[in-house]
Design an enzyme around this catalytic site. Structure first.
Site, PDB file in Angstrom:
ATOM      1  N   LYS A  99      76.502  59.109  70.259  1.00 39.17           N
ATOM      2  CA  LYS A  99      76.801  58.839  71.548  1.00 39.17           C
ATOM      3  C   LYS A  99      76.456  57.738  71.992  1.00 39.17           C
ATOM      4  O   LYS A  99      75.510  57.474  71.165  1.00 39.17           O
ATOM      5  CB  LYS A  99      75.397  59.915  72.040  1.00 39.17           C
ATOM      6  CG  LYS A  99      75.502  60.238  73.872  1.00 39.17           C
ATOM      7  CD  LYS A  99      74.515  61.139  74.218  1.00 39.17           C
ATOM      8  CE  LYS A  99      74.264  61.076  75.901  1.00 39.17           C
ATOM      9  NZ  LYS A  99      72.994  61.538  76.270  1.00 39.17           N
TER      10      LYS A  99
ATOM     11  N   SER B  90      73.928  65.323  78.857  1.00 37.48           N
ATOM     12  CA  SER B  90      75.253  64.870  78.973  1.00 37.48           C
ATOM     13  C   SER B  90      75.510  64.581  77.843  1.00 37.48           C
ATOM     14  O   SER B  90      75.946  63.742  77.648  1.00 37.48           O
ATOM     15  CB  SER B  90      74.526  63.188  79.681  1.00 37.48           C
ATOM     16  OG  SER B  90      73.138  63.196  78.906  1.00 37.48           O
TER      17      SER B  90
ATOM     18  N   SER C 220      69.224  66.728  77.542  1.00 32.82           N
ATOM     19  CA  SER C 220      70.712  66.046  77.781  1.00 32.82           C
ATOM     20  C   SER C 220      71.162  66.772  76.878  1.00 32.82           C
ATOM     21  O   SER C 220      72.523  66.217  76.072  1.00 32.82           O
ATOM     22  CB  SER C 220      70.853  64.950  78.059  1.00 32.82           C
ATOM     23  OG  SER C 220      70.930  64.586  79.177  1.00 32.82           O
TER      24      SER C 220
END
Lengths: 502, 172, 606
Positions: free
Chosen positions: A54, A130, A154
């Site tokens: 990420k 996210s 997330s």
């Protein structure tokens, strides 16, 4: 019908609303940067596996940029690499790219990104946020394993929406050194894979759970790890039987907004596990009603503090012009106005308010007190004790809902794990998410994920089928602190029962 | 009184299903049902907060109204915590080992500072302490990186800020 | 209505002709200090004053300054500056001191002073995304010693908080400090008259210390033309302590004395070794005033004056701010709670920043950092290894060695504390030579270490004094010199010349006695008879002078003509071989002969 072109246009329009046009990238969906020649792992004897990272976790050289999906850090090259990335490289990871996310981790659908929204390949459904990019990369089969961060769901939420496994460890287990912080007391590094087995291999069998990182002040100390592990099972990597495992259904997770299909799937899953010898009992976590509100005080407050460092002076994009105080005479306002997306700015403002001297007591400190009550709720229902404090919680029967049956005169059942949905709904259409949903609508998706984050507890989402739907829902398993090994073992067993990939 | 778990499959679904038959609460109820009649955030407060956060002021009255409305709805959403009785409850600041054993691990003792204490001498008539300055200090991996590499503006080995005097004053 | 000092009144009344001397009630009217103003004796003077309206203080001060300027006189330091009648001043002080450590507070980068810019910067010091703070526990060594020197209670558990504000010298956008739970609390510092407190504070005053906290220092910025600033982050994150006093100071000189004493005490325990001049110690003061007859029990609104960089600035800025606030209040205005600045040579503070309410630091406990837990045994160990405190050392110098308070303080202050080490070395050497180190000897040694050594530096400013107390005049050699002097083996004049010779390197170390021998410098004193012969010669033709002594002996004049005696002794010294004469002996012989012989002789003549 939602055509690809229309979806792209929607994505762009949303991005336009939040971010200046020069930061849009039309093609990039789940990846922000891809490594053209991924570096093979140095320890040659390890079996290599592909890893997506990420883009709020720093990498150095391969790939070179860490953008956090923010205009501020559009070309940012981190001078160092995150511990977790180094550790995984040592275990054989080949980093193929950095994945798209909500800017700085703030969001529940991975739409607040300088590079445009992430969507699932099929039919324009939200990838969740996210860590949406990481979940999609795994779901598409492009990588074996993906790193995400889970602050209030997330990792678990996008895993649930994308039909893959998402694991959030106990707070302090995996190092956060090199993870760009959103909310320090809530951020955890999380792992996403198609099956639990891959995650269990890396965390338990390969011993990542044991290693303290001296560079991370929140990494649980070596002595404490040893001490606590003595009260835990499963770290030898042994398989876990479902027989006799007590699963609690928290009645407060049965909310009005819980989609019928998801509720049914939850019930069905619980029933099938009972057939395999698990025991299913109801439990009560009364403070659940207030957990979401407490989270949305604490996280934006810590975020507003963590984002104060972005001014363009030492790194990052800077406003053009003669003065750094050109915007109304306020130092750095121009750079920050241009560098942050709208959602980030909204949360900074909210955070500044709740920390301000007039609001501090009734918002921030109050939320932290509620946080302790949320954790206390968990401690009361778990059989295992909370190893982080000496005083153990007992239940005040007068506080308990009458619907909860008593195990014996001392109180209701104590359980090994909690079983609940990961999210109240299936993945929504991206069109609905971006087409005028209120700011607060997205917050509500986090309702089942946030309590475990507030308490620092390990939690994993495994996919479960929903009758009449192609999409899958997420089934969440929550354990007591540092019970990760058993949690993953049970999750693996559950996946097998539900027909998921091992 | 303990409730025996039914043995048939259908019954187990039923008992579980029954548990979840009635929703416990609504999360949407946290949202404000209508725009607040008594605003808690004035424009002046908004401007103050934006300044505190080093963010630009709203570009138009409409933008200002929108910002205030958003903030107020967020505050309405989170204000629910004020209904909780937290008397005698310590705020939970972080997830950390708060046991006595953990506190002991964290305690800084004479032993923890052994090396630093050995690096000082007593001197003079009054036997005062003095840190020795000759011991070599290892800064490998700490100071040896390219500090200025990410700077957008620099002059020699300095970072640069351009600002009118008074826009941000020294603190200490 | 505040009362007006007579010094002011005298300019209005009787066309400025109010005589300070010799008028009807001269002994009572003239030159009363302003503080004693409130007596009834001035009643008659006051009633006359109602014909002239009193002018506000600020106007008075301006006119005074103008008048002084016109008269060409320099503004004299006025002890009356410490108080303004009718008003009470309250001052609280916040001192920031750089701690003497190897590494910074939250990163292992090293501390430095004026090194090449941005060469001692860790990732966290630059707030690089993903970097985290790591508390460096060695910071506790100077921090705890400093707090103990200020008599604080060391807290077993303390925590860190973030103080948020935007400035280019603060890369994180917040400073990590200890706002809610500092590591030390409830201390006190005792100040004595010898520390230079205001006379109005008497012999001693104790000022409470609210707390001492650890916090980060900021980046160094250099202003450049074109509103640019160059930033050097070497200093960011260096450990500081902030010492916050209670608002228990009421006179400007006492405030300055407190800062001076804190600096000395921190230096003594090696906690902070660079002073105000190097920027290692900074002071902010909070100033408020209220009327003496104010019964509300509340203090006035306070303003903060930041970044004072010298002891004098502390005193001057407080005086200026006090006067400004009084002027504002007397004019019917309101004092704004604001932050002000002071530059050296200013006459008034200037506004830096708006009301306190405009700056909201939003103190938030740092979620990354765990609590600081200090073992009481560590505190014990640091307490017992702090050495003798400066106060105890000063007392020792006064009581044991017989120095005056003034000399003791000078000795301690010179050469950054090295001069007194030198003094001890000299005393040690004297002991080794077999001298009896009684008061006469210790005081003599002190005078030489202070004053004679001081004279050497008038020509060449470098004594070459090392921190351990050795210099171009080795302590053993000075001791040898003084030993001979005490035993009257050399005269003071010879000793001083030898001192110069040693300083210039003309005498080999350890070669003092030899130098005396080789140069025939032994004090071969005249015999009594020889002195007497010189005395007789000196009084020849000095009948008139002797007459003064006779008049005194006869009771016709009140004062012994000491000056005339010295004149006669001087004649003796000039007539005789000076290097063989001790003025004290000559004086003794002369005065004895005057009494015993010359006066009788004179009487006989007449």
């Amino acid at each position: 019908m939602l055509t690809r072109r229309r979806l792209q246009a929607l994505r762009l329009r949303h991005a336009q609303r939040s971010i200046p046009s020069r930061y849009q990238r039309r093609q990039i969906n789940h990846f922000i940067s891809k490594e053209a020649d991924p570096v093979p792992p140095i320890p040659a004897q390890r079996t290599p596996f592909t890893l997506a990272v990420k883009d709020n976790i720093t990498t150095k050289f391969s790939p070179a940029t860490t953008t956090c999906a923010s205009p501020f850090l559009a070309d940012y090259n981190s001078p160092f690499e995150a511990t977790i990335v180094q550790q995984l490289r040592d275990l054989g990871a080949v980093v193929t790219g950095k994945t798209n996310l909500d800017e700085f981790g703030m969001g529940s659908h991975s739409v607040h990104s300088a590079h445009g929204a992430v969507s699932q390949e099929k039919d324009g459904y939200s990838a969740g946020g996210s860590s949406g990019g990481s979940a999609v990369a795994v779901a598409n089969g492009e990588v074996d394993l993906a790193l995400g961060t889970d602050t209030g769901g997330s990792v678990r939420l996008p895993a649930a929406y994308c039909g893959v496994v998402g694991y959030k460890p106990s707070y302090g287990m995996l190092s956060r050194f090199g993870v760009v912080p959103y909310a320090n007391s809530l951020d955890t590094v999380g792992l996403i894979a198609k099956g639990v087995g891959r995650i269990r291999e890396v965390v338990v069998r390969r011993g990542l759970w044991e290693v303290e990182d001296g560079r991370d002040p929140t990494s649980l100390g070596r002595k404490a790890r040893r001490r606590i592990a003595q009260g835990r099972e499963g770290y030898g990597g042994e398989d876990v039987e479902l027989e006799g495992v007590r699963l609690g259904l928290p009645v407060e997770y049965n909310i009005e907004e819980l989609e019928g299909g998801v509720r049914d799937a939850w019930v069905k899953a619980a029933g099938r596990l009972e057939e395999r010898g698990a025991k299913v009992v109801p439990v009560s976590l009364p403070t659940t009603r207030h957990a979401l509100s407490a989270y949305y005080v604490i996280a934006p407050a810590e975020a507003s503090s963590n984002l104060a460092k972005y001014d363009g002076v030492r790194y990052g994009r800077r406003s053009e012009g003669e003065s750094d105080a050109a915007e109304g005479g306020v130092l750095y306002a121009a750079s920050r106005g241009q560098g942050f997306g709208e959602e980030v700015k909204r949360r900074i403002l909210l955070g500044s308010y709740t920390l301000s001297s007039e609001a501090m007591d009734n918002y921030f400190l109050k939320a932290q007190a509620v946080r302790r009550l949320v954790r206390r709720d968990f401690d009361r229902v778990f059989r295992l004790e909370n190893p982080l404090q000496d005083e153990q919680e007992t239940f005040d029967l007068s506080e308990m809902s009458e619907e909860i049956p008593m195990e014996n005169k001392l109180g209701p059942a104590e359980v090994d794990f909690l079983l609940c949905p990961t999210a109240p709904t299936l993945a929504p259409k991206l069109e609905d998410v971006m087409g005028g949903q209120g700011v607060l609508d997205a917050y509500m998706n986090d309702v089942f994920a946030v309590p475990a984050s507030l308490a620092g507890l390990p939690a994993v989402s495994v996919p479960m089928l929903v009758e009449g739907e192609e999409r899958m829902a997420g089934l969440q398993l929550i354990g007591q602190y540092w019970d990760d090994a058993r949690l993953l073992g049970v999750a693996e067993a559950i996946s097998e029962v539900l027909g998921g990939k091992r | 009184m303990s409730r025996a778990i039914p043995t048939t499959a259908r019954n187990s679904y039923r008992h579980i299903s029954q548990l979840l038959s009635k929703p416990a609460w609504s999360v949407r109820a946290l949202l404000p049902s209508e725009p607040s009649s008594t605003p808690t955030i004035t424009p002046k407060q908004l401007h103050h907060l934006l300044r505190l956060s080093a963010l630009p002021q709203p570009s138009s009255p409409a933008a200002e109204a929108s910002m205030i409305a958003t903030l107020e709805s967020q505050l309405h959403f989170v204000r629910a915590i004020q209904q909780v009785d937290t008397t005698g409850v310590e705020p939970l600041r972080s997830i950390r080992d708060e046991t006595a054993a953990g506190s002991e691990d964290a305690t800084i003792s004479v032993d923890s500072l052994k090396d630093a204490l050995e690096n000082e001498e007593t001197w003079g008539h009054c036997q005062r302490p003095r840190r020795r300055r000759d011991a070599p200090v290892d800064t490998a991996g700490i100071e040896d990186w390219d500090v200025l590499t990410t700077a957008s503006q620099k002059v020699g080995r300095y970072f640069v800020v351009k600002s009118a005097k008074g826009a941000g004053t020294p603190e200490s | 209505m505040p009362r007006i000092p007579t010094s002011e009144l005298s300019r209005y009344l009787l066309a400025g002709q109010l005589s300070r001397r010799g008028c009807l009630r001269a002994s009572r009217i003239c030159l009363q200090p302003v503080a004693n103003f409130q007596t009834r004796r001035f009643a008659s003077v006051e009633t006359q004053s109602t014909s002239v309206p009193p002018t506000p203080l600020r106007k008075q001060l301006k006119e005074q300054a103008k008048a002084l300027k016109a008269s060409g006189q320099k503004k004299k330091k006025n002890i009356d500056n410490q108080t303004v009648p009718g008003w009470e001043l309250t001052v609280g002080i916040e001192i920031h001191a750089q701690l003497n450590t190897v590494r910074k507070l939250f990163s292992p980068a090293t501390t430095s002073f004026n090194d090449s810019p941005n060469t001692h910067v860790a990732l966290f010091d630059l707030a690089i995304p993903g970097s985290q703070p790591l508390f460096q526990p060695e910071t506790l060594i100077p921090a705890v010693r400093a707090a103990l020197a200020l008599n604080c209670d060391i807290q077993r558990v303390s925590r860190f908080d973030r103080k948020h504000y935007f400035h280019w010298d603060q890369p994180s956008g917040y400073q990590i400090t200890q706002y809610y739970e500092p590591f030390a609390k409830d201390g006190r510092i005792g100040l004595l008259a010898r520390d230079g407190i205001a006379a109005e504070d008497g012999e001693s005053i104790a000022v409470g210390i609210k707390q001492v906290q650890m916090e980060q220092d900021t980046a160094k910025t250099t202003a450049q033309p074109g509103e640019a600033h160059w930033l050097d982050f070497n200093r960011v994150g260096m450990p500081l302590i902030e010492i916050i006093t209670l608002p228990e100071i009421h006179h400007p000189a006492t405030a300055a004395a407190l800062v001076r004493k804190v600096q000395m005490m921190l230096s003594a325990v090696d906690a902070c070794v660079s002073g105000m001049e190097e920027g290692g110690l900074r002071a902010d003061v909070n100033v408020s005033v209220r009327r003496v007859d104010d019964t509300s029990g509340k203090l006035g609104t306070r303003t903060e004056i930041k970044n004072l960089s010298s002891f004098k600035a502390v005193e001057d800025a407080i005086i200026a701010e006090r006067d400004r606030q009084i002027a504002v209040l007397e004019a019917g205005g309101v004092v704004e709670g604001e932050t002000r600045g002071w530059s050296i040579g200013s006459t008034e503070t200037r506004r830096l920043r708006g009301k306190e309410g405009e700056v909201d630091y939003r103190y938030m406990p740092d979620p990354d950092l765990g609590p600081v837990v200090i073992d009481p045994q560590l505190v014990q160990r640091l307490a017992s290894s702090s050495g003798v405190s400066p106060d105890v050392e000063t007392d020792q110098l006064i009581e044991k060695y017989g120095l005056t308070a003034k000399d003791a303080i000078s000795l301690l202050a010179l050469d950054g504390g090295a001069r007194v080490q030198y003094y001890y070395n000299v005393l040690d050497a004297l002991s080794e030579l077999g001298a009896e180190t009684d008061a006469i000897v210790t005081i003599l040694a002190a005078n030489w270490c202070l004053h004679e050594l001081g004279k050497l530096t008038e020509v060449s400013s470098d004594l070459g004094m090392t921190a351990d107390g050795e210099c171009k005049v080795p302590s053993r050699d000075l001791a040898a010199l003084l030993h001979h002097l005490c035993r009257r083996e050399i005269t003071a004049k010879v000793a001083k010349e030898l001192l110069w010779a040693i300083f210039r390197g003309e005498v080999a170390p350890g070669g003092v006695t030899e130098a005396i021998k080789d140069n025939n410098l032994w004090f071969n004193e005249l015999s009594k008879a020889e002195y007497e012969a010189l005395a007789d010669r000196a009084v020849e033709g000095e009948d008139k002078v002797l007459g003064e002594f006779l008049r005194f002996a006869d009771g016709k004049s009140k004062a012994y003509p000491r000056g005339k005696l010295m004149f006669l002794v001087g004649k003796m010294m000039r007539a005789g071989p000076e290097h063989r004469m001790d003025p004290t002996s000559a004086e003794r012989v002369m005065s004895t002969r005057i009494d015993d012989i010359y006066l009788d002789a004179l009487g006989n003549k007449q």
